[in-house]
Motif scaffolding. Structure first.
Motif, PDB file in Angstrom:
ATOM      1  N   LEU A   1       0.822  -1.210   0.000  1.00  0.00           N
ATOM      2  CA  LEU A   1       0.000   0.000   0.000  1.00  0.00           C
ATOM      3  C   LEU A   1       0.854   1.258   0.000  1.00  0.00           C
ATOM      4  CD1 LEU A   1      -2.943  -0.874   2.415  1.00  0.00           C
ATOM      5  CD2 LEU A   1      -3.084  -0.385  -0.025  1.00  0.00           C
ATOM      6  N   ILE A   2       1.925   1.263   0.772  1.00  0.00           N
ATOM      7  CA  ILE A   2       2.821   2.428   0.777  1.00  0.00           C
ATOM      8  C   ILE A   2       3.459   2.603  -0.604  1.00  0.00           C
ATOM      9  CG2 ILE A   2       4.962   3.376   1.727  1.00  0.00           C
ATOM     10  CD1 ILE A   2       4.216   2.086   4.389  1.00  0.00           C
ATOM     11  N   ALA A   3       3.865   1.499  -1.210  1.00  0.00           N
ATOM     12  CA  ALA A   3       4.445   1.574  -2.555  1.00  0.00           C
ATOM     13  C   ALA A   3       3.448   2.143  -3.556  1.00  0.00           C
ATOM     14  CB  ALA A   3       4.916   0.193  -3.005  1.00  0.00           C
ATOM     15  N   TYR A   4       2.149   1.917  -3.298  1.00  0.00           N
ATOM     16  CA  TYR A   4       1.116   2.401  -4.211  1.00  0.00           C
ATOM     17  C   TYR A   4       0.745   3.857  -3.965  1.00  0.00           C
ATOM     18  CZ  TYR A   4       0.226  -1.861  -6.756  1.00  0.00           C
ATOM     19  OH  TYR A   4       0.345  -2.937  -7.591  1.00  0.00           O
ATOM     20  N   LEU A   5       1.611   4.596  -3.291  1.00  0.00           N
ATOM     21  CA  LEU A   5       1.461   6.054  -3.266  1.00  0.00           C
ATOM     22  C   LEU A   5       1.896   6.665  -4.594  1.00  0.00           C
ATOM     23  CD1 LEU A   5       2.810   6.844   0.316  1.00  0.00           C
ATOM     24  CD2 LEU A   5       0.482   7.230  -0.493  1.00  0.00           C
ATOM     25  N   TRP A   6       2.467   5.844  -5.504  1.00  0.00           N
ATOM     26  CA  TRP A   6       2.958   6.411  -6.757  1.00  0.00           C
ATOM     27  C   TRP A   6       1.875   7.054  -7.635  1.00  0.00           C
ATOM     28  CZ3 TRP A   6       0.943   4.328 -11.153  1.00  0.00           C
ATOM     29  CH2 TRP A   6       0.573   2.977 -11.167  1.00  0.00           C
ATOM     30  N   PRO A   7       0.612   6.576  -7.655  1.00  0.00           N
ATOM     31  CA  PRO A   7      -0.375   7.301  -8.470  1.00  0.00           C
ATOM     32  C   PRO A   7      -0.573   8.738  -8.000  1.00  0.00           C
ATOM     33  CG  PRO A   7      -1.169   5.098  -7.950  1.00  0.00           C
ATOM     34  CD  PRO A   7       0.036   5.339  -7.098  1.00  0.00           C
ATOM     35  N   LEU A   8      -0.600   8.930  -6.665  1.00  0.00           N
ATOM     36  CA  LEU A   8      -0.717  10.281  -6.127  1.00  0.00           C
ATOM     37  C   LEU A   8       0.485  11.123  -6.540  1.00  0.00           C
ATOM     38  CD1 LEU A   8      -1.734  12.512  -4.150  1.00  0.00           C
ATOM     39  CD2 LEU A   8      -0.380  11.346  -2.397  1.00  0.00           C
ATOM     40  N   LEU A   9       1.678  10.555  -6.419  1.00  0.00           N
ATOM     41  CA  LEU A   9       2.889  11.299  -6.753  1.00  0.00           C
ATOM     42  C   LEU A   9       2.942  11.632  -8.243  1.00  0.00           C
ATOM     43  CD1 LEU A   9       5.502   9.411  -4.539  1.00  0.00           C
ATOM     44  CD2 LEU A   9       4.355  11.588  -4.091  1.00  0.00           C
ATOM     45  N   ILE A  10       2.388  10.761  -9.087  1.00  0.00           N
ATOM     46  CA  ILE A  10       2.332  11.058 -10.520  1.00  0.00           C
ATOM     47  C   ILE A  10       1.511  12.317 -10.755  1.00  0.00           C
ATOM     48  CG2 ILE A  10       1.277  10.308 -12.700  1.00  0.00           C
ATOM     49  CD1 ILE A  10       2.319   7.544 -12.197  1.00  0.00           C
ATOM     50  N   VAL A  11       0.352  12.408 -10.079  1.00  0.00           N
ATOM     51  CA  VAL A  11      -0.495  13.593 -10.243  1.00  0.00           C
ATOM     52  C   VAL A  11       0.227  14.839  -9.742  1.00  0.00           C
ATOM     53  CG1 VAL A  11      -2.657  14.683  -9.542  1.00  0.00           C
ATOM     54  CG2 VAL A  11      -2.632  12.262 -10.117  1.00  0.00           C
ATOM     55  N   LEU A  12       0.870  14.733  -8.575  1.00  0.00           N
ATOM     56  CA  LEU A  12       1.581  15.884  -8.026  1.00  0.00           C
ATOM     57  C   LEU A  12       2.738  16.307  -8.926  1.00  0.00           C
ATOM     58  CD1 LEU A  12       1.734  14.955  -4.218  1.00  0.00           C
ATOM     59  CD2 LEU A  12       0.183  16.555  -5.347  1.00  0.00           C
ATOM     60  N   PHE A  13       3.522  15.328  -9.380  1.00  0.00           N
ATOM     61  CA  PHE A  13       4.673  15.640 -10.225  1.00  0.00           C
ATOM     62  C   PHE A  13       4.244  16.139 -11.606  1.00  0.00           C
ATOM     63  CE2 PHE A  13       7.619  12.426  -7.881  1.00  0.00           C
ATOM     64  CZ  PHE A  13       7.617  13.267  -6.782  1.00  0.00           C
ATOM     65  N   SER A  14       3.134  15.594 -12.124  1.00  0.00           N
ATOM     66  CA  SER A  14       2.681  16.036 -13.449  1.00  0.00           C
ATOM     67  C   SER A  14       2.240  17.490 -13.407  1.00  0.00           C
ATOM     68  CB  SER A  14       1.546  15.147 -13.954  1.00  0.00           C
ATOM     69  OG  SER A  14       0.381  15.299 -13.153  1.00  0.00           O
ATOM     70  N   GLY A  15       1.905  17.983 -12.212  1.00  0.00           N
ATOM     71  CA  GLY A  15       1.560  19.391 -12.066  1.00  0.00           C
ATOM     72  C   GLY A  15       2.743  20.305 -12.302  1.00  0.00           C
ATOM     73  N   LEU A  16       3.944  19.735 -12.307  1.00  0.00           N
ATOM     74  CA  LEU A  16       5.158  20.512 -12.566  1.00  0.00           C
ATOM     75  C   LEU A  16       5.537  20.519 -14.040  1.00  0.00           C
ATOM     76  CD1 LEU A  16       7.296  19.230  -9.542  1.00  0.00           C
ATOM     77  CD2 LEU A  16       5.868  21.290  -9.654  1.00  0.00           C
ATOM     78  N   LEU A  17       4.804  19.739 -14.854  1.00  0.00           N
ATOM     79  CA  LEU A  17       5.087  19.710 -16.285  1.00  0.00           C
ATOM     80  C   LEU A  17       4.626  21.004 -16.945  1.00  0.00           C
ATOM     81  CD1 LEU A  17       3.955  16.056 -17.137  1.00  0.00           C
ATOM     82  CD2 LEU A  17       6.305  16.919 -17.084  1.00  0.00           C
ATOM     83  N   PRO A  18       5.171  21.336 -18.118  1.00  0.00           N
ATOM     84  CA  PRO A  18       4.748  22.551 -18.833  1.00  0.00           C
ATOM     85  C   PRO A  18       3.245  22.545 -19.079  1.00  0.00           C
ATOM     86  CG  PRO A  18       6.740  21.652 -19.816  1.00  0.00           C
ATOM     87  CD  PRO A  18       6.276  20.639 -18.809  1.00  0.00           C
ATOM     88  N   GLY A  19       2.581  23.649 -18.766  1.00  0.00           N
ATOM     89  CA  GLY A  19       1.150  23.769 -18.984  1.00  0.00           C
ATOM     90  C   GLY A  19       0.302  23.258 -17.834  1.00  0.00           C
TER      91      GLY A  19
END
Length: 287
Positions: A96-114
């Motif tokens: 379950l802790i390892a599956y924090l990656w979907p949340l981190l994808i959303v957070l990190f994708s917020g740093l992408l251009p646009g």
């Protein structure tokens, strides 16, 4: 290929990854680096078939060595951390802790251009990490210090895969066939590291060998090829939303298989992690 079709193909990886924890438990007592080498050896064979059917062998010569190094590091690091986590901590909780990656994808994708981060992203992050804290505190009833190294490896695992997935978006012109080289590099690197740092321990019985084979064919094999298509050609934030089913499905599979005991705290933690990630995705308008 349409954006919608690529997104659907990418979600197939999520379904395969729901079985990752179960097969990893079944592969015990094979050590992490050896398991990496065995699984990615199988995944490399899948890649050769993939490249052969697509006729894309010539495309591989055009890919920079830096891209191959990036891909190999991502796959090697994620799985070494994941397999280590499930050897050092309870499978359901570490998974379950390892599956924090979907949340981190959303957070990190917020740093992408646009893209940009909103308050909802941060609220979702707090909710999801509350689920992770509940796991570490074992439902508030006890604290298992012996499992902390495993939980730490699981957290680093989530960070590694989210970073790999988001940065892969910036490599959108790299052919999916290159994943075969990533797998081959990971298998070779894992084999060398295994021979240097581990004692070889083979799977036990038919179940152990079947688990390793299943890992190499599915969650550590085909999954990466379809995920690569999804994150590069599909809707990466929508894939992030769809990925929130993974921790719930993985936990359910472990419970049904008798590997994990059902408990209120475990299910609440799964809902918090998935729900927090979903809140973050909705804040970004990915729903």
């Amino acid at each position: 290929m349409s954006r919608g079709k690529a997104t659907g193909i990418g979600f197939a990886a999520v379904l395969l990854w729901a079985l990752l924890a179960l097969f990893t438990v079944g592969s015990a007592p094979v050590p992490p680096l050896q398991l990496n080498a065995m699984c990615f050896g199988i995944a490399t064979l899948i890649g050769l078939i993939w490249v052969g059917r697509s006729g894309g062998l010539g495309d591989l010569r055009k890919v920079s060595w830096k891209v191959y190094a990036f891909g190999t590091a991502g796959l090697f690091g994620y799985h070494l951390l994941y397999f280590t986590a499930l050897r050092l901590a309870p499978a359901a909780e570490a998974g379950l802790i390892a599956y924090l990656w979907p949340l981190l994808i959303v957070l990190f994708s917020g740093l992408l251009p646009g893209e940009r981060l909103r308050a909802g992203h941060l609220i979702g992050a707090v909710v999801a990490f509350a689920g992770a804290a509940l796991i570490i505190a074992r439902g508030g009833t006890s604290f298992d210090a012996d499992a902390l190294p495993g939980y730490g490896a699981a957290a680093l695992c989530a960070l590694t895969w989210a970073s790999y997935s988001v940065l892969s978006r910036r490599l959108g012109d790299v052919p999916t066939n290159s994943v075969a080289v990533f797998c081959a590099g990971t298998a070779l690197l894992s084999l060398v590291a295994h021979l240097l740092f581990e004692v070889t321990v083979w799977p036990v019985g038919a179940l152990g060998w079947a688990s390793v084979l299943a890992l190499g064919l599915g969650p550590v094999g085909l999954a990466f090829y379809v995920w690569d298509i999804g994150v590069k050609r599909g809707d990466i934030q929508l894939l992030g939303v769809a990925s929130y089913a993974a921790p719930l499905l993985s936990t359910l599979v472990l419970i049904l298989a008798g590997v994990a005991a059902p408990s209120a705290s475990l299910l609440i933690a799964a809902v918090l992690i998935a729900g927090g990630a979903l809140l973050a995705a909705k804040a970004g308008g990915a729903n």
